[in-house]
Every structure is written in structure tokens, then in C-alpha cells.
Design an enzyme around this catalytic site. Structure first.
Site, short mmCIF file in Angstrom:
data_model
loop_
_atom_site.label_atom_id
_atom_site.label_comp_id
_atom_site.label_asym_id
_atom_site.label_seq_id
_atom_site.Cartn_x
_atom_site.Cartn_y
_atom_site.Cartn_z
N SER A 169 14.19 -112.47 -38.02
CA SER A 169 15.61 -112.25 -38.28
C SER A 169 15.86 -112.21 -39.78
O SER A 169 15.58 -113.19 -40.50
CB SER A 169 16.44 -113.39 -37.67
OG SER A 169 17.79 -113.29 -38.08
N HIS A 179 15.05 -108.06 -36.42
CA HIS A 179 16.34 -108.46 -35.84
C HIS A 179 17.38 -108.49 -36.94
O HIS A 179 17.24 -109.22 -37.94
CB HIS A 179 16.20 -109.83 -35.19
CG HIS A 179 17.38 -110.23 -34.37
ND1 HIS A 179 17.61 -109.75 -33.10
CD2 HIS A 179 18.41 -111.08 -34.64
CE1 HIS A 179 18.71 -110.28 -32.62
NE2 HIS A 179 19.23 -111.08 -33.54
N ASP A 236 21.24 -109.28 -37.63
CA ASP A 236 22.46 -109.91 -37.14
C ASP A 236 23.66 -109.41 -37.92
O ASP A 236 23.78 -109.68 -39.13
CB ASP A 236 22.36 -111.43 -37.29
CG ASP A 236 21.46 -112.06 -36.24
OD1 ASP A 236 21.64 -111.75 -35.05
OD2 ASP A 236 20.58 -112.85 -36.61
N MET A 258 27.55 -109.80 -38.39
CA MET A 258 28.60 -110.78 -38.10
C MET A 258 29.86 -110.44 -38.87
O MET A 258 29.79 -110.05 -40.05
CB MET A 258 28.11 -112.19 -38.48
CG MET A 258 26.84 -112.58 -37.73
SD MET A 258 26.30 -114.28 -38.06
CE MET A 258 25.70 -114.13 -39.73
N HIS A 265 21.95 -106.61 -33.63
CA HIS A 265 22.70 -107.55 -32.80
C HIS A 265 24.12 -107.62 -33.34
O HIS A 265 24.37 -108.21 -34.40
CB HIS A 265 21.98 -108.91 -32.87
CG HIS A 265 22.64 -109.98 -32.09
ND1 HIS A 265 22.27 -111.32 -32.23
CD2 HIS A 265 23.63 -109.98 -31.15
CE1 HIS A 265 23.00 -112.06 -31.41
NE2 HIS A 265 23.83 -111.27 -30.77
N MET A 280 27.34 -109.18 -33.44
CA MET A 280 28.16 -110.36 -33.16
C MET A 280 29.53 -110.12 -33.75
O MET A 280 29.96 -110.77 -34.71
CB MET A 280 27.49 -111.61 -33.74
CG MET A 280 26.20 -111.97 -33.03
SD MET A 280 25.51 -113.55 -33.57
CE MET A 280 24.71 -113.02 -35.08
N MET A 331 21.33 -116.24 -26.00
CA MET A 331 21.58 -117.04 -27.19
C MET A 331 21.19 -118.49 -26.88
O MET A 331 21.78 -119.12 -26.00
CB MET A 331 23.04 -116.95 -27.60
CG MET A 331 23.49 -115.60 -28.12
SD MET A 331 22.53 -115.03 -29.56
CE MET A 331 22.82 -116.38 -30.73
N GLY A 359 26.19 -117.55 -35.01
CA GLY A 359 26.92 -117.54 -36.27
C GLY A 359 26.17 -118.07 -37.46
O GLY A 359 26.47 -117.72 -38.60
N PHE A 360 25.16 -118.92 -37.22
CA PHE A 360 24.42 -119.50 -38.33
C PHE A 360 22.93 -119.58 -37.98
O PHE A 360 22.57 -119.88 -36.84
CB PHE A 360 24.93 -120.91 -38.65
CG PHE A 360 26.36 -120.96 -39.12
CD1 PHE A 360 26.66 -120.74 -40.46
CD2 PHE A 360 27.39 -121.19 -38.24
CE1 PHE A 360 27.98 -120.77 -40.90
CE2 PHE A 360 28.71 -121.21 -38.65
CZ PHE A 360 29.01 -121.00 -40.00
N ASP A 369 17.36 -115.77 -28.95
CA ASP A 369 17.76 -115.82 -30.36
C ASP A 369 18.30 -117.22 -30.65
O ASP A 369 19.33 -117.62 -30.11
CB ASP A 369 18.84 -114.78 -30.63
CG ASP A 369 19.23 -114.69 -32.10
OD1 ASP A 369 18.65 -115.43 -32.91
OD2 ASP A 369 20.10 -113.87 -32.42
N GLY A 370 17.55 -117.97 -31.49
CA GLY A 370 18.00 -119.29 -31.90
C GLY A 370 16.97 -120.36 -31.67
O GLY A 370 16.71 -120.74 -30.53
N GLY A 371 16.34 -120.81 -32.73
CA GLY A 371 15.40 -121.92 -32.63
C GLY A 371 14.03 -121.56 -32.13
O GLY A 371 13.23 -122.45 -31.82
N GLY A 388 13.89 -116.77 -37.36
CA GLY A 388 14.35 -116.61 -38.74
C GLY A 388 13.62 -117.53 -39.68
O GLY A 388 12.63 -117.15 -40.31
#
Length: 215
Positions: free
Chosen positions: A7, A32, A34, A36, A65, A67, A136, A141-142, A174-176, A196
Site C-alpha cells: 500500500s 494498492h 488508497d 481518500m 481502492h 474510499m 477491511m 482511513g489510516f 486490507d489492514g494489519g 503497508g
């Protein structure tokens, strides 16, 4: 093995083209991106111009992506900018079926993202049109958030749905995502892991990509 999608949100924006070139050389499969808008999520990133600029420097599969609110308004510009896949949020559009058709009409692959609170059942009547379902695994958002383990069951549910329905969409998270949970995610049915800080913040980026992929 899973596909690895670094990301860019975690990259050094002062040298973004070089960062992308590096992860491409080190074996990343997708990139990826993002997008936003500060409304759908509490942060602002970049628009189609950045995607267009990076497209000139990379042959990676561009996973864009969105968002953002009102995604239909921006789908054509991101498609022209070089997106290979556009992912919209089920929560961000009133007419998801029409939004999916708009992406397909642009000649690119289509995905739908589900926020942590959103059940897979919202996709029941459109899932046959999708190339990707993005789960997600943090609140959007972060970057840099920890993986929410409750989402593993959602991944398993989608995988069962895919198997029993004879469907071929990819499951992306997506995330962690990181080397520490990649094999568990793969076992649950994940095909693509967005990472990321686990990649761009790693001392050995090549090792991180390989570990996530399962090499």
C-alpha cells in the site's frame, strides 16, 4: 501463495516513484492505491493524477481502492489514469449494481470493499459480477492499524460462499496484514494481502514481501 499488494499509503511520498519501483523489483504482485476524500473516511490522500503519474513508471497491477463518497463520479477518470481494478465501498454508493456496471463498462476489473461492520450478505445479488471482494480488517482511513481478528470469520464465510457457489472472485484483505498473520489469512481463504507498514517500514523489504507471499 498469496498475492502481495504493498500500500503506497505507507511509502515515502517524497520519492514515491522510486518506492514503487523498489517493491516491484522485489516481487510485489499488485500496487494498492488508497484514494481518500476526507468525507467517507477521516483522511485525504491523492487523486487520479498520482495514479496516472505512477502508471508511467510501473507495470504492476494497479489496485485502486476508492474510499470516497459518490464514487460513480470519479470511476472514469481513475480508469483512464491506469487502474487495472477499481474497488468501491458497499457503504458509499446507493446503487451498487449500477456502480459495478460502470466499472465493468470502463473495461477493467471490479471489486467491492466491506467495512468491518458490514456483513457479506449485502453482496448477495451482485457477487456474481465481482472480480474481488475486499474485506477491511481495520476501520478505514489510516495506515498502521492492527488486524482485527474478528474479521477472520468474515473471510471464512466468503470463502465458503465462493466454494459452494462455484464463484471465482478473489478475497483481498486490507489492514494489519503482515508476515505474522499471512499464513492464517491464506488458510482462511485470502488470495491478496494488502500490506503497508509491514513492507515499506520493514528493514528488509524483500524478506517481508517473500514472507507474506509464502515463498
Amino acid at each position: 501463495m498469496v498475492k502481495v499488494a504493498p500500500s503506497v499509503l505507507a511509502a515515502d511520498f517524497a520519492r514515491l516513484a522510486e518506492e514503487v519501483a523498489e517493491v516491484e523489483k522485489l516481487g510485489a504482485d499488485w500496487l494498492h492505491l488508497d484514494v481518500m476524500d476526507g468525507h467517507f473516511v477521516p483522511n485525504i490522500s491523492f487523486g487520479a493524477d498520482v495514479v496516472r503519474s505512477l502508471r508511467q513508471h510501473s507495470k504492476l497491477f494497479f489496485d485502486v481502492h476508492l474510499m470516497i463518497e459518490n464514487p460513480d463520479q470519479y470511476i472514469p477518470s481513475f480508469a483512464r489514469a491506469g487502474a487495472d481494478l477499481i474497488v468501491v465501498h458497499a457503504e458509499a454508493t446507493r446503487h451498487l449494481d449500477r456502480t459495478i456496471d460502470l466499472i465493468k463498462e470502463a473495461g477493467i476489473k471490479c471489486g467491492v470493499a466491506l467495512n468491518p461492520h458490514t456483513p457479506p450478505e449485502v453482496l448477495e445479488f451482485v457477487i456474481h459480477k465481482l472480480d474481488v471482494v475486499l474485506v477491511m480488517t481495520v476501520n478505514p482511513g489510516f495506515g498502521g492499524q492492527a488486524f482485527n481478528p474478528v474479521m477472520t470469520q468474515k473471510i471464512k464465510d466468503l470463502n465458503e460462499w465462493r466454494e459452494y457457489g462455484g464463484l471465482d472472485f478473489l478475497i483481498e484483505i486490507d489492514g494489519g496484514g503482515s508476515p505474522s498473520n499471512a499464513r492464517e489469512l491464506e488458510a482462511a481463504g485470502v488470495d491478496v494481502i494488502v500490506a503497508g507498514t509491514a513492507i515499506f517500514g520493514a528493514a528488509d523489504r524483500a524478506a517481508a514481501i517473500a514472507a507474506i507471499a509464502g515463498d
